[in-house]
Design a protein around this motif. Structure first.
Motif, mmCIF file in Angstrom:
data_model
loop_
_atom_site.group_PDB
_atom_site.id
_atom_site.type_symbol
_atom_site.label_atom_id
_atom_site.label_comp_id
_atom_site.label_asym_id
_atom_site.label_seq_id
_atom_site.Cartn_x
_atom_site.Cartn_y
_atom_site.Cartn_z
ATOM 1 N N HIS A 11 0.816 -1.225 0.000
ATOM 2 C CA HIS A 11 0.000 0.000 0.000
ATOM 3 C C HIS A 11 0.841 1.264 0.000
ATOM 4 C CE1 HIS A 11 -3.704 -2.262 0.740
ATOM 5 N NE2 HIS A 11 -2.884 -3.094 1.374
ATOM 6 N N SER A 12 0.251 2.312 -0.580
ATOM 7 C CA SER A 12 0.881 3.639 -0.607
ATOM 8 C C SER A 12 -0.095 4.660 -0.028
ATOM 9 C CB SER A 12 1.217 4.021 -2.052
ATOM 10 O OG SER A 12 0.029 4.379 -2.748
ATOM 11 N N ALA A 20 4.648 7.441 -0.196
ATOM 12 C CA ALA A 20 4.136 7.742 -1.535
ATOM 13 C C ALA A 20 4.473 6.584 -2.472
ATOM 14 C CB ALA A 20 4.767 9.038 -2.036
ATOM 15 N N PRO A 21 3.715 6.442 -3.560
ATOM 16 C CA PRO A 21 3.955 5.311 -4.472
ATOM 17 C C PRO A 21 5.418 5.189 -4.916
ATOM 18 C CG PRO A 21 1.912 6.420 -5.062
ATOM 19 C CD PRO A 21 2.522 7.228 -3.958
ATOM 20 N N ALA A 22 6.044 6.292 -5.261
ATOM 21 C CA ALA A 22 7.446 6.220 -5.720
ATOM 22 C C ALA A 22 8.370 5.782 -4.582
ATOM 23 C CB ALA A 22 7.896 7.567 -6.279
ATOM 24 N N GLU A 49 2.318 6.796 -10.860
ATOM 25 C CA GLU A 49 3.563 7.249 -10.204
ATOM 26 C C GLU A 49 4.473 6.060 -9.905
ATOM 27 O OE1 GLU A 49 3.194 9.916 -6.744
ATOM 28 O OE2 GLU A 49 4.876 8.819 -5.843
ATOM 29 N N ALA A 50 3.882 4.967 -9.442
ATOM 30 C CA ALA A 50 4.680 3.777 -9.114
ATOM 31 C C ALA A 50 5.313 3.193 -10.379
ATOM 32 C CB ALA A 50 3.806 2.739 -8.417
ATOM 33 N N ALA A 128 -5.032 10.972 5.837
ATOM 34 C CA ALA A 128 -5.347 10.360 4.543
ATOM 35 C C ALA A 128 -4.629 11.120 3.426
ATOM 36 C CB ALA A 128 -6.857 10.366 4.322
ATOM 37 N N GLY A 129 -3.696 10.439 2.758
ATOM 38 C CA GLY A 129 -2.986 11.069 1.646
ATOM 39 C C GLY A 129 -3.922 11.300 0.472
#
Ligand code: AMP
Ligand code: MN
Ligand code: MN
Ligand code: MN
Length: 279
Positions: A11-12, A20-22, A49-50, A128-129
């Protein structure tokens, strides 16, 4: 060790992860992962992004999702691997599930308010991002912040688990819908962390029979949530139903997760890894 260090569930900040995804991708790469799926709850927002970050570091990346499902009286999670993130039925279905989450978040806050914990929705939203994806994990982090409990685990134990004052019954997607969306988007459906469900043998068999009939293909055998006995039990389930086996950390963040990216135990050697379907 499996020749492939695959981690097919994590999870991101697009859902309830803290990286964050990256950052998830770079941490996976640094941990030696060579095949990674990002599988945020009911959300595809982090995948672009990932994928970019994975291209930059030269890591094989699989777009994924973890769909929330109501099965009998339980919540069951179905991971979709290698989905097309632009597939209309998947996008629309997940949008609907997120709308349900919004309503539930308000109800959770109202329940907490009744026991004297005020402002929990605003508090959860600060963690919550992605404001479209409020999870109980965000409520838990806020409740720890305001000193209601020592840690997230204790918050779940006393406030957010079924039967506790901040728990709200909710109807998620059906199993048929979730598997249908995933398959429609060209993906492979996998039952996530089956050891977490409070299902007896009969109900567990019903779940896996129905899942197979719908075209579900995999089961998480080695994952962050399973102890050694559960690895053996769900290895037997994989053999019995002819399911592919998955390996997954279910990583949510360095401070949140017992198992880091790429660190789930290796699969028993006789099982067929789900990544043979992802070539
Ligand atoms: P939700 O999908 O909003 O109901 O939230 C479920 C999420 O809460 C899971 O994906 C975990 O991230 C977290 N969670 C559930 N149970 C626990 C627990 N006992 N301890 C810590 N986190 C939990
Ligand atoms: Mn989660
Ligand atoms: Mn899950
Ligand atoms: Mn998960």
């Amino acid at each position: 060790m499996n020749p492939v260090n695959a981690d097919l569930h994590c999870h991101s900040t697009a859902s309830d992860g803290t990286l964050a995804p990256a950052q998830v991708v770079r941490r996976a790469h640094a941990n030696g992962v060579d095949l990674l799926a990002l599988t945020d709850h009911d959300e595809l927002l982090g995948l672009a992004e990932a994928a970019d970050a994975a291209r930059d570091v030269g890591l094989r990346f699989v777009p994924g999702v973890e769909v929330s499902v109501s099965w009998l009286d339980q919540t069951v999670h179905v991971v979709g691997l290698n989905i097309d993130p632009s597939h209309p039925a998947l996008v629309a279905g997940l949008h609907q599930v997120r709308e349900g989450r919004d309503g539930r978040a308000g109800q959770i806050a109202a329940e907490l308010d009744r026991i004297g914990i005020h402002g929990a929705l605003e508090g959860a939203l600060r963690y919550a991002g992605n404001p479209a994806l409020v999870s109980r994990a965000h409520f838990a982090r806020y409740l720890v912040e305001i000193g209601i409990a020592r840690n997230v685990h204790d918050v779940f134990l006393h406030y957010l688990a079924r039967g506790k004052p901040g728990y709200v019954e909710h109807v998620w997607a059906t199993l048929d819908e979730a598997v249908g969306w995933i398959r429609g988007a060209g993906g492979v459906a996998v039952i996530a962390h089956p050891g977490r469900y409070r299902l007896g043998h009969v109900e567990m068999d019903l779940l896996f029979e129905r899942f197979r009939d719908l075209g579900g293909e995999g089961v998480e055998v080695c994952c962050g949530a399973h102890d050694g006995g559960q690895v053996l039990a769900f290895s037997r389930v994989a053999r019995k139903y002819g399911l592919l086996a998955s390996r997954a950390s279910d990583f949510h963040g360095p401070e949140d997760s017992p198992v880091d990216l790429g660190r789930a135990p290796p699969l028993p050697p006789d099982l067929t890894p789900v990544w043979t379907r992802l070539q």
